[in-house]
Design an enzyme around this catalytic site. Structure first.
Site, PDB file in Angstrom:
ATOM      1  N   HIS A 394       0.875  -1.175   0.000  1.00 53.05           N
ATOM      2  CA  HIS A 394       0.000   0.000   0.000  1.00 53.05           C
ATOM      3  C   HIS A 394       0.907   1.217   0.000  1.00 53.05           C
ATOM      4  O   HIS A 394       1.714   1.394   0.907  1.00 53.05           O
ATOM      5  CB  HIS A 394      -0.920   0.011   1.220  1.00 53.05           C
ATOM      6  CG  HIS A 394      -1.850   1.188   1.201  1.00 53.05           C
ATOM      7  ND1 HIS A 394      -3.103   1.130   0.630  1.00 53.05           N
ATOM      8  CD2 HIS A 394      -1.681   2.463   1.617  1.00 53.05           C
ATOM      9  CE1 HIS A 394      -3.673   2.324   0.709  1.00 53.05           C
ATOM     10  NE2 HIS A 394      -2.829   3.142   1.308  1.00 53.05           N
ATOM     11  N   CYS A 395       0.784   2.051  -1.031  1.00 55.04           N
ATOM     12  CA  CYS A 395       1.675   3.205  -1.163  1.00 55.04           C
ATOM     13  C   CYS A 395       0.952   4.467  -0.704  1.00 55.04           C
ATOM     14  O   CYS A 395       0.014   4.913  -1.366  1.00 55.04           O
ATOM     15  CB  CYS A 395       2.131   3.358  -2.615  1.00 55.04           C
ATOM     16  SG  CYS A 395       3.167   4.809  -2.837  1.00 55.04           S
ATOM     17  N   PRO A 396       1.356   5.048   0.434  1.00 51.87           N
ATOM     18  CA  PRO A 396       0.668   6.260   0.897  1.00 51.87           C
ATOM     19  C   PRO A 396       0.855   7.430  -0.066  1.00 51.87           C
ATOM     20  O   PRO A 396       0.024   8.325  -0.117  1.00 51.87           O
ATOM     21  CB  PRO A 396       1.325   6.547   2.250  1.00 51.87           C
ATOM     22  CG  PRO A 396       2.619   5.814   2.246  1.00 51.87           C
ATOM     23  CD  PRO A 396       2.442   4.635   1.328  1.00 51.87           C
ATOM     24  N   SER A 399      -1.747   7.075  -2.399  1.00 46.24           N
ATOM     25  CA  SER A 399      -3.000   6.861  -1.659  1.00 46.24           C
ATOM     26  C   SER A 399      -3.759   5.656  -2.181  1.00 46.24           C
ATOM     27  O   SER A 399      -4.984   5.681  -2.269  1.00 46.24           O
ATOM     28  CB  SER A 399      -3.910   8.090  -1.740  1.00 46.24           C
ATOM     29  OG  SER A 399      -3.231   9.219  -1.289  1.00 46.24           O
ATOM     30  N   ASN A 400      -3.046   4.625  -2.562  1.00 46.33           N
ATOM     31  CA  ASN A 400      -3.724   3.453  -3.117  1.00 46.33           C
ATOM     32  C   ASN A 400      -2.813   2.241  -2.941  1.00 46.33           C
ATOM     33  O   ASN A 400      -1.620   2.387  -2.682  1.00 46.33           O
ATOM     34  CB  ASN A 400      -4.002   3.678  -4.610  1.00 46.33           C
ATOM     35  CG  ASN A 400      -5.062   2.743  -5.154  1.00 46.33           C
ATOM     36  OD1 ASN A 400      -5.622   1.926  -4.418  1.00 46.33           O
ATOM     37  ND2 ASN A 400      -5.331   2.847  -6.448  1.00 46.33           N
TER      38      ASN A 400
END
Ligand SMILES: [Zn+2]
Ligand SMILES: [Zn+2]
Length: 542
Positions: A394-396, A399-400
């Site tokens: 999950h890549c902040p 945001s996805n």
């Protein structure tokens, strides 16, 4: 705490183990040992020739039926029942043959017992049903079988108010916990000490059990206090399980944040940092145009530099579009209902559970939160609260999640980010280099540049940060794409049975060779490994 209470089952188990000390020469001296070792011929001889009773208990109060059930000799169980064995007979601890079958997950023997009238809810002196015993021993397939086929109550409390979920949590059997949660076991039950299953997982320091319970739960369990007035997080600190205390405190904090989000939806919440990254890139583009390309203090732009400059700007705009695409695209969320399965049908009922090889290590494919059987390489993302196919991470910053459907976009975004930063930095450095006049002897070049072109330096600083971040991620992704392995698999390889060969060493079954891995990724965005990814699900559908 209450671990001594299950010793009753362990005792019988240990006796059996001691009987196996020399497996080549088991001492078959009576109907009990014949039943325990599965020696049907000798058992028949004892009963039919010697006329020995098969329905009397041995000196310890144990029945031949229990020994046969323990070791899953279904034909002997059948024979004993046909010759007067009582399926309801209990030993001194009040345990029936079904309890003993649960110890080792002897499904075939349990089937015979239950089909001959054994009560699935029979309780021993501690109030343990077969489902408790199976949970205590981590016999996940057995629990599933008696719940699905014989409607065993999976929330039933023992005499101390503990459910099978309490026991699985205490013993740290992740697969059993997953199955019980998948089947909607009640997490909020408090035993006579006021402890929930989460308290019990904390007591033993089982981090995996705690994580599973927290992710699948309503989060209300985090605030439940036991009779001593401790929440699970406080209990973890009290017992010195620091890692678990941190996990639970973080979960509590994020829960509080979610409440805040409901009250004040304007707060960023799950939006992550994508808007910030977007703004930073836009500011950098503007800074580049104003203070690098057309700064009044710099020399006039040559045609070649202008071409490179506008190429950099175009790449940056493309990167922004890709960022928007990555963060808005479905990363490969798995639908919450199994295709082709009618709602009423139990998706786990038709699995041939005697064929344990097809299920060994695969219980992790159950998502207790989404209530689905998911493909092997997927994972539940707690931030998105969905299961993602071929989950990478999950890549902040976007945001996805990065998964099967947007990994190629993410990779292109990283490439564009790296390229833009390199071109931008090169143009900025060229502009400064050609603009600095001859300096006085006491003035250093660096000092002059910083004081004369602060905006260019600011641009170079931000550009450098983006370059380091995107280039590092880009190189990591290239190395993983070449081996067809995800970031999640790299980080948690030891937890995934499918990443181990028969010798127990790391082996990636999805690695089809560097060239095919890369070409599949560039053409399709992912490699299609349906046959390896979905074996149990195909099994269910059959
Ligand atoms: Zn899920
Ligand atoms: Zn996610």
């Amino acid at each position: 705490m209450a671990s001594s209470e299950i010793e009753i089952v362990s005792d019988s188990n240990d006796q059996q183990n001691s009987g196996f000390r020399n497996p080549n020469e088991p001492a078959i001296i009576d109907v009990y040992s014949a039943s325990a070792y599965g020696d049907f011929d000798k058992l028949r001889k004892f009963v039919e020739v010697d006329g020995v009773s098969i329905y009397q208990p041995d000196g310890n109060g144990y029945y031949a039926l229990q020994w046969a059930a323990l070791n899953n000799f279904a034909d002997i169980v059948q024979y004993i029942i046909e010759h007067g064995g009582n399926v309801h007979a209990t030993d001194n601890a009040g345990q029936t043959a079904l309890h003993w079958a649960a110890v080792r997950g002897s499904i075939a023997a349990a089937d015979v017992l239950l089909q001959h009238g054994a009560r699935v809810e029979a309780a021993d002196v501690n109030g343990y049903r077969a489902v408790h015993v199976a949970a205590q021993y981590g016999q996940t397939a057995f629990v599933n079988h008696i719940v699905a086929k014989y409607h065993a109550d999976l929330n039933v409390p023992d005499n101390d108010g503990r459910s099978p979920l309490h026991w699985a949590a205490y013993k740290g059997f992740g697969d059993t916990i997953r199955l019980l949660l998948f089947r909607d076991a009640f997490q909020g039950r408090q035993d006579k000490d006021g402890c929930t299953p989460l308290h019990w997982a904390v007591l033993r320091g089982n981090a995996e059990a705690c994580t599973l319970l927290v992710h699948a739960g309503t989060k209300e369990e985090l605030t439940v206090k036991d009779n001593a007035g401790l929440t699970p997080a406080e209990l973890a600190s009290d017992k010195g399980h620091r890692q678990i205390a941190v996990i639970l405190s973080n979960a509590q904090r994020s829960q509080r944040k979610q409440w805040k989000d409901k009250v004040c939806p304007a707060i960023m919440g799950r939006k992550g940092y994508a808007p910030i990254l977007f703004a930073v890139v836009v500011v950098n583009i503007i800074l580049f145009i104003i203070s690098v390309l057309f700064a009044p203090g710099l020399t006039k732009v040559t045609a070649v530099v202008a071409l490179w400059g506008w190429t950099g700007v175009s790449l940056a705009v493309a990167a922004l579009l890709m960022l928007a695409r990555c963060s808005s695209k479905d990363p490969g969320y798995i639908k919450t209902k199994v295709a082709g399965q009618p709602d009423a049908q139990d998706p786990l009922l038709n699995i041939d559970l005697n064929n344990t090889s097809s299920w060994t290590g695969n219980w992790s494919q159950l998502c207790p939160t989404c209530k689905i059987i998911r493909p092997v390489r997927s994972k539940h993302c707690p931030t998105c609260n969905r299961c993602v196919e071929q989950f990478d991470h999950h890549c902040p910053w976007i945001s996805n999640c990065v998964g099967k459907r947007n990994k190629r976009d993410f990779f292109i975004f990283l490439c564009l980010g790296s390229l833009t930063s390199i071109v931008g930095a090169a143009v900025a450095l060229q502009r400064i280099w050609t603009s600095v006049p001859l300096l006085a002897a006491d003035e250093s070049w660096l000092h002059h540049v910083i004081s004369a072109y602060p905006a260019v330096i600011a641009f170079l600083f931000m550009d450098g940060v983006i370059l380091i971040a995107s280039l590092t991620l880009c190189i990591v992704q290239i190395s993983q794409i070449a081996r067809n392995i995800t970031t999640n698999e790299m980080a948690n390889a030891v937890r995934y049975g499918y990443l181990r060969g028969p010798d127990g060493r790391f082996r990636n079954p999805y690695n089809h060779g560097c060239r095919k891995n890369c070409s599949d990724f560039l053409i399709h965005g992912y490699t299609n490994d349906d046959e390896i990814a979905w074996p149990p699900l195909q099994h269910v559908a059959r």
